[in-house]
Design a protein around this motif. Sequence first.
Motif, PDB file in Angstrom:
ATOM      1  N   MET A   1     -57.035-110.433  53.277  1.00 12.69           N
ATOM      2  CA  MET A   1     -57.967-111.178  52.421  1.00 12.69           C
ATOM      3  C   MET A   1     -58.228-112.568  53.005  1.00 12.69           C
ATOM      4  N   LYS A   2     -59.495-112.836  53.252  1.00  7.67           N
ATOM      5  CA  LYS A   2     -59.847-114.154  53.792  1.00  7.67           C
ATOM      6  C   LYS A   2     -60.796-114.860  52.834  1.00  7.67           C
ATOM      7  N   LEU A   3     -60.432-116.058  52.496  1.00  5.87           N
ATOM      8  CA  LEU A   3     -61.273-116.866  51.607  1.00  5.87           C
ATOM      9  C   LEU A   3     -61.452-118.225  52.258  1.00  5.87           C
ATOM     10  N   VAL A   4     -62.656-118.749  52.184  1.00  4.52           N
ATOM     11  CA  VAL A   4     -62.866-120.110  52.683  1.00  4.52           C
ATOM     12  C   VAL A   4     -62.645-121.078  51.534  1.00  4.52           C
ATOM     13  N   PHE A   5     -61.927-122.142  51.798  1.00  2.00           N
ATOM     14  CA  PHE A   5     -61.780-123.210  50.811  1.00  2.00           C
ATOM     15  C   PHE A   5     -62.712-124.336  51.252  1.00  2.00           C
ATOM     16  N   ALA A   6     -63.747-124.562  50.452  1.00  2.00           N
ATOM     17  CA  ALA A   6     -64.793-125.524  50.819  1.00  2.00           C
ATOM     18  C   ALA A   6     -64.348-126.948  50.546  1.00  2.00           C
ATOM     19  N   THR A   7     -63.436-127.437  51.388  1.00  2.00           N
ATOM     20  CA  THR A   7     -63.002-128.827  51.262  1.00  2.00           C
ATOM     21  C   THR A   7     -62.774-129.405  52.645  1.00  2.00           C
ATOM     22  N   ASN A   8     -62.959-130.705  52.757  1.00  2.00           N
ATOM     23  CA  ASN A   8     -62.619-131.398  54.001  1.00  2.00           C
ATOM     24  C   ASN A   8     -61.338-132.203  53.831  1.00  2.00           C
ATOM     25  N   ASN A   9     -60.675-131.993  52.693  1.00  2.00           N
ATOM     26  CA  ASN A   9     -59.476-132.770  52.395  1.00  2.00           C
ATOM     27  C   ASN A   9     -58.232-131.991  52.855  1.00  2.00           C
ATOM     28  N   PRO A  10     -57.574-132.448  53.949  1.00  2.00           N
ATOM     29  CA  PRO A  10     -56.424-131.718  54.493  1.00  2.00           C
ATOM     30  C   PRO A  10     -55.261-131.623  53.503  1.00  2.00           C
ATOM     31  N   HIS A  11     -55.119-132.622  52.620  1.00  2.00           N
ATOM     32  CA  HIS A  11     -54.032-132.589  51.622  1.00  2.00           C
ATOM     33  C   HIS A  11     -54.234-131.413  50.670  1.00  2.00           C
ATOM     34  N   LYS A  12     -55.485-131.242  50.229  1.00  2.00           N
ATOM     35  CA  LYS A  12     -55.772-130.150  49.293  1.00  2.00           C
ATOM     36  C   LYS A  12     -55.558-128.798  49.956  1.00  2.00           C
ATOM     37  N   LEU A  13     -55.989-128.705  51.204  1.00  2.00           N
ATOM     38  CA  LEU A  13     -55.850-127.443  51.938  1.00  2.00           C
ATOM     39  C   LEU A  13     -54.368-127.067  52.037  1.00  2.00           C
ATOM     40  N   GLU A  14     -53.559-128.060  52.362  1.00  2.00           N
ATOM     41  CA  GLU A  14     -52.122-127.835  52.486  1.00  2.00           C
ATOM     42  C   GLU A  14     -51.516-127.431  51.137  1.00  2.00           C
ATOM     43  N   GLU A  15     -51.906-128.158  50.083  1.00  2.00           N
ATOM     44  CA  GLU A  15     -51.408-127.848  48.735  1.00  2.00           C
ATOM     45  C   GLU A  15     -51.752-126.407  48.370  1.00  2.00           C
ATOM     46  N   ILE A  16     -52.986-126.030  48.605  1.00  2.00           N
ATOM     47  CA  ILE A  16     -53.452-124.716  48.161  1.00  2.00           C
ATOM     48  C   ILE A  16     -52.862-123.589  48.995  1.00  2.00           C
ATOM     49  N   ARG A  17     -52.691-123.829  50.288  1.00  2.00           N
ATOM     50  CA  ARG A  17     -52.055-122.803  51.134  1.00  2.00           C
ATOM     51  C   ARG A  17     -50.630-122.534  50.645  1.00  2.00           C
ATOM     52  N   GLU A  18     -49.965-123.590  50.222  1.00  2.00           N
ATOM     53  CA  GLU A  18     -48.591-123.432  49.740  1.00  2.00           C
ATOM     54  C   GLU A  18     -48.584-122.560  48.470  1.00  2.00           C
ATOM     55  N   ILE A  19     -49.558-122.735  47.605  1.00  2.00           N
ATOM     56  CA  ILE A  19     -49.590-121.975  46.350  1.00  2.00           C
ATOM     57  C   ILE A  19     -50.084-120.539  46.571  1.00  2.00           C
ATOM     58  N   LEU A  20     -51.094-120.386  47.388  1.00  2.00           N
ATOM     59  CA  LEU A  20     -51.678-119.039  47.571  1.00  2.00           C
ATOM     60  C   LEU A  20     -50.788-118.114  48.393  1.00  2.00           C
ATOM     61  N   GLY A  21     -49.817-118.696  49.104  1.00  2.00           N
ATOM     62  CA  GLY A  21     -48.848-117.864  49.787  1.00  2.00           C
ATOM     63  C   GLY A  21     -49.358-117.278  51.089  1.00  2.00           C
ATOM     64  N   LYS A  22     -48.483-116.454  51.664  1.00  2.00           N
ATOM     65  CA  LYS A  22     -48.727-115.969  53.029  1.00  2.00           C
ATOM     66  C   LYS A  22     -49.739-114.825  53.076  1.00  2.00           C
ATOM     67  N   GLU A  23     -49.775-114.028  52.007  1.00  2.00           N
ATOM     68  CA  GLU A  23     -50.568-112.789  52.097  1.00  2.00           C
ATOM     69  C   GLU A  23     -52.075-113.030  52.075  1.00  2.00           C
ATOM     70  N   ARG A  24     -52.466-114.234  51.675  1.00  2.00           N
ATOM     71  CA  ARG A  24     -53.902-114.539  51.687  1.00  2.00           C
ATOM     72  C   ARG A  24     -54.181-115.669  52.661  1.00  2.00           C
TER      73      ARG A  24
END
Length: 193
Positions: free
Chosen positions: A1-24
């Motif tokens: 599953m690939k989803l684009v996160f439409a943000t340029n904020n690296p902090h948010k990207l990091e936060e969300i990757r941590e929550i969404l986990g490895k499988e996505r």
Amino acid sequence: MKLVFATNNPHKLEEIREILGKERQVLSLKAIGCHDEIPEEQDTLEGNALQKAHYIKDKYGFDCFADDTGLEIAALNGRPGVYSARYAGEGKSPEDNMVKVLKEMQGVADRSARFRTVIALLLGDEEFIFEGEVEGEMLTEKHGDEGFGYDPIFRPVGYEKSFAEMSMDEKNHISHRGKAVQKLVEFLNNKNI
Ligand code: IMP
């Protein structure tokens, strides 16, 4: 599953990757070759989240999600709200925004505030909205240097420290964006996506 996160904020990207986990796999804008300044011209959080997600979907064709967050301070009639990113003016820093808020809140007894996040998800032809919020209070000075934005001057209800004094993990568990992302994850899980 690939989803684009439409943000340029690296902090948010990091936060969300941590929550969404490895499988996505959450792709950044950079990863899809998007270096545009994505327009957010609406006067609601929901409007901006949808505008950002549609921009990516229309131009690049990816399923994607976008978030928009506002800090809503009761004594300031909900300001900075949807204008949180540029509260001190176009091109000003997060530091400038905090200085402006601290100044406006000088001597104000009612310190109650909340962060609210709206996530817009575009999957195929469908759109879905998820919301999360956290209640708290505005501090009178900055505390801590983790996180970003207004984190040093916001203390969530039930805690003795500001968001900027918490680890990312601790903040994610209780934050506006953490809660909205949790709803996104449950939705994706239920749909077996
Ligand atoms: P955005 O539109 O979602 O990027 O959020 C608008 C502004 O709200 C950001 O530029 C930050 O100043 C602030 N903001 C958003 N999320 C947070 C957070 O988790 N902590 C502190 N400030 C935040």
